[in-house]
Structures are given as C-alpha cells and as structure tokens.
Enzyme design. Structure first.
Site, PDB file in Angstrom:
ATOM      1  N   ASP A  57       0.824  -1.209   0.000  1.00  0.00           N
ATOM      2  CA  ASP A  57       0.000   0.000   0.000  1.00  0.00           C
ATOM      3  C   ASP A  57       0.858   1.260   0.000  1.00  0.00           C
ATOM      4  OD1 ASP A  57       0.939  -0.371   2.605  1.00  0.00           O
ATOM      5  OD2 ASP A  57      -1.013  -0.905   3.404  1.00  0.00           O
ATOM      6  N   ASN A 127      -7.162  -3.881  14.321  1.00  0.00           N
ATOM      7  CA  ASN A 127      -8.546  -4.181  13.922  1.00  0.00           C
ATOM      8  C   ASN A 127      -8.615  -5.334  12.924  1.00  0.00           C
ATOM      9  OD1 ASN A 127      -7.532  -3.043  11.606  1.00  0.00           O
ATOM     10  ND2 ASN A 127      -8.902  -1.279  11.566  1.00  0.00           N
ATOM     11  N   HIS A 129      -6.880  -5.581  10.115  1.00  0.00           N
ATOM     12  CA  HIS A 129      -6.645  -5.263   8.701  1.00  0.00           C
ATOM     13  C   HIS A 129      -5.340  -5.874   8.208  1.00  0.00           C
ATOM     14  CE1 HIS A 129      -4.495  -1.076   9.458  1.00  0.00           C
ATOM     15  NE2 HIS A 129      -3.628  -2.069   9.525  1.00  0.00           N
ATOM     16  N   GLU A 134      -9.483  -2.416   5.533  1.00  0.00           N
ATOM     17  CA  GLU A 134     -10.085  -2.204   6.838  1.00  0.00           C
ATOM     18  C   GLU A 134     -11.283  -3.131   7.023  1.00  0.00           C
ATOM     19  OE1 GLU A 134      -8.214  -0.665   8.637  1.00  0.00           O
ATOM     20  OE2 GLU A 134      -8.010   1.484   8.286  1.00  0.00           O
TER      21      GLU A 134
END
Ligand code: PGA
Length: 259
Positions: A57, A127, A129, A134
């Site tokens: 990313d 979380n 990811h 996400e």
C-alpha cells in the site's frame, strides 16, 4: 531469534528462486526483518539483485519524497540497504493530478506481468486489517483506494508530528490480490495484536476481520511473539504441530521443498 527465522524464510525463497517477486509491508513490525536482511546482505549472505517487489500500500496525497510516504520508508529501511534494482521496486503510487482510481487496475496488471507474488510479507492491524483493507473490506477486493478507519488513523498518528499532515486515504492491494501470493508470511508482535491474531487464526472468516480470509490460503506462515499469541485457544496444539513439522522438515527439506 524471531527475526532470524523471518529472514531465513526470505533467504530460502531467494535460494530456490533468485528472481523471486516479494510483496513487502511497511509499519513497525517488519523493520526487524528488513534490518536482519540488510545485515545478511552486508555479510555477503543474501542478494536481491534479480528480485522484484510490490508493496502492499501507499498513502494518497503525499509525494514519494515526503518522509512519511511508504516509498520513503522502503528506501530508508530496506531498498537502500540491499542490492535490489530500484527499477524492480513498486508501490501503488498515484502521481499528483492523476485519477487514483486508475492506479489499482494498473498495479494488478504489473503484478501479473511480473509473474505474481512468490512471498508476501504481512503485518496485521489492531482491527485485523491486512494492507489497508479495513474491517468490512470485500474479501474479493482488488487494489483500490481505501478510506482509513479512525482506529487506524489513531494507531498511526504516533508516527506523525503534531500539526503534520496525516493522509486519510491510501491505495492498497485488495484481499484477493494478497490471496493470490503463492506464500504468505504474517508477522505480529505485542499484546495489542492478540485479539486480531485470534480472529485471524481461530475466528470466523469475516470481512470484519480481513486477516481471517487467510484461513482460505494454502500456505500461510504466522510468526508471533508470546504476547501476540496470548489469545489463541489452540496454542498447545500449534506448538505440538510445529515440533512435528520441524522434524519432518529436518528429514525431508525446508519450507519451499514442496514447490
Ligand atoms: P504495525 O502495523 O506493524 O506498525 O503494527 C501493522 C498494520 O497496521 O498492518
């Protein structure tokens, strides 16, 4: 100890395939791996001369020369420390003025033209990811623009100075993109990751824990410290299985022998 194991998996891939295509990750977790590989390179033990890489990313809205960009991170922490050809290193960067929605499909084509990713290195977010996929990301998503969650922005704010611009959007490989890598090496350390790790390994496959999609991948190695492993219910079984697998590998060859 752990960083030596991680590095050994990367090195084993290069021994089998000097032209290997790596998927690299940023964040705090893989830094130990990159440092170890850089040390091994300086010692003449490993070369990335013929390898290529695609990062997971990149932020949208900052340029590669911004020290907060993932391009800058990769140059600083790894590419400048080893002999990889800069022309063979790729991130899903969006030049200023270009439509970011066009970057994803182009990146997918580049990965495919390079022959696909042989070994994808991953961290995991608090979380769950992977990359910047996400919670609620489609499990069949491809490289695209994602809006970061407040929780991710908060977790990453430690890396930004007060008043410094923190991007809220990124371009990330999708979950389907990641799932196409032939092998995956996921690294996690610290108790802040324990819930996400339990979701990854033992939870239901759900878009609410994007890493849980990896349960559907054939060849994932998960390397954890004690704190990150703390919520695994089958922990004793994994230790037992690791011992048995190690014994098999000692007899019959390593990680990549079955390819
Ligand atoms: P970290 O980030 O390695 O900095 O904890 C991991 C991630 O958010 O994927």
């Amino acid at each position: 100890m752990q960083k030596a194991v991680e590095a050994a998996l990367v090195e084993a891939m290069l021994r089998v395939k000097p032209r290997a295509v790596f998927g690299f990750a940023t964040g705090s977790t893989p830094i130990a791996l990159y440092r170890r590989l850089a040390e091994r390179h300086r010692a003449g033990k490993v070369s990335f001369r013929d390898a290529a890489s695609f990062n997971l990313d990149e932020y949208l809205g900052i340029t590669p020369d911004n020290p907060q960009s993932y391009r800058a991170y990769m140059q600083r922490e790894f590419f400048d420390q080893v002999d990889i050809d800069p022309a063979n290193t790729h991130l899903p960067e969006c030049p200023p003025g270009e439509d970011p929605q066009r970057i994803g499909p182009r990146y997918e084509t580049m990965i495919r033209d390079a022959g696909g990713i042989d070994l994808q290195v991953l961290g995991i977010g608090h979380n769950g990811h992977i990359g910047f996929n996400e919670p609620s990301s489609s499990l069949v998503s491809r490289t695209r623009v994602k809006t970061l969650t407040p929780r991710t922005l908060e977790a990453n704010s430690r890396l930004f100075e007060d008043g410094e611009y923190q991007p809220r959007l990124a371009i990330t490989m999708g979950i389907a993109t990641i799932m196409e890598a032939r092998r995956i090496l996921l690294l996690a350390t610290g108790d802040a990751k324990a819930t996400a790790v339990a979701g990854l390994v033992e939870g239901p496959v759900t878009a609410m824990c994007p890493a849980s999609a990896l349960q559907l991948h054939e060849r994932v190695t998960v390397l954890l410290d004690e704190a990150a492993a703390a919520q695994l219910r089958y922990r004793e079984y994994y230790d037992l299985a690791n011992r048995e697998n190690r014994a098999l590998k000692d007899r019959f060859g390593d990680f990549y022998a079955a390819d």
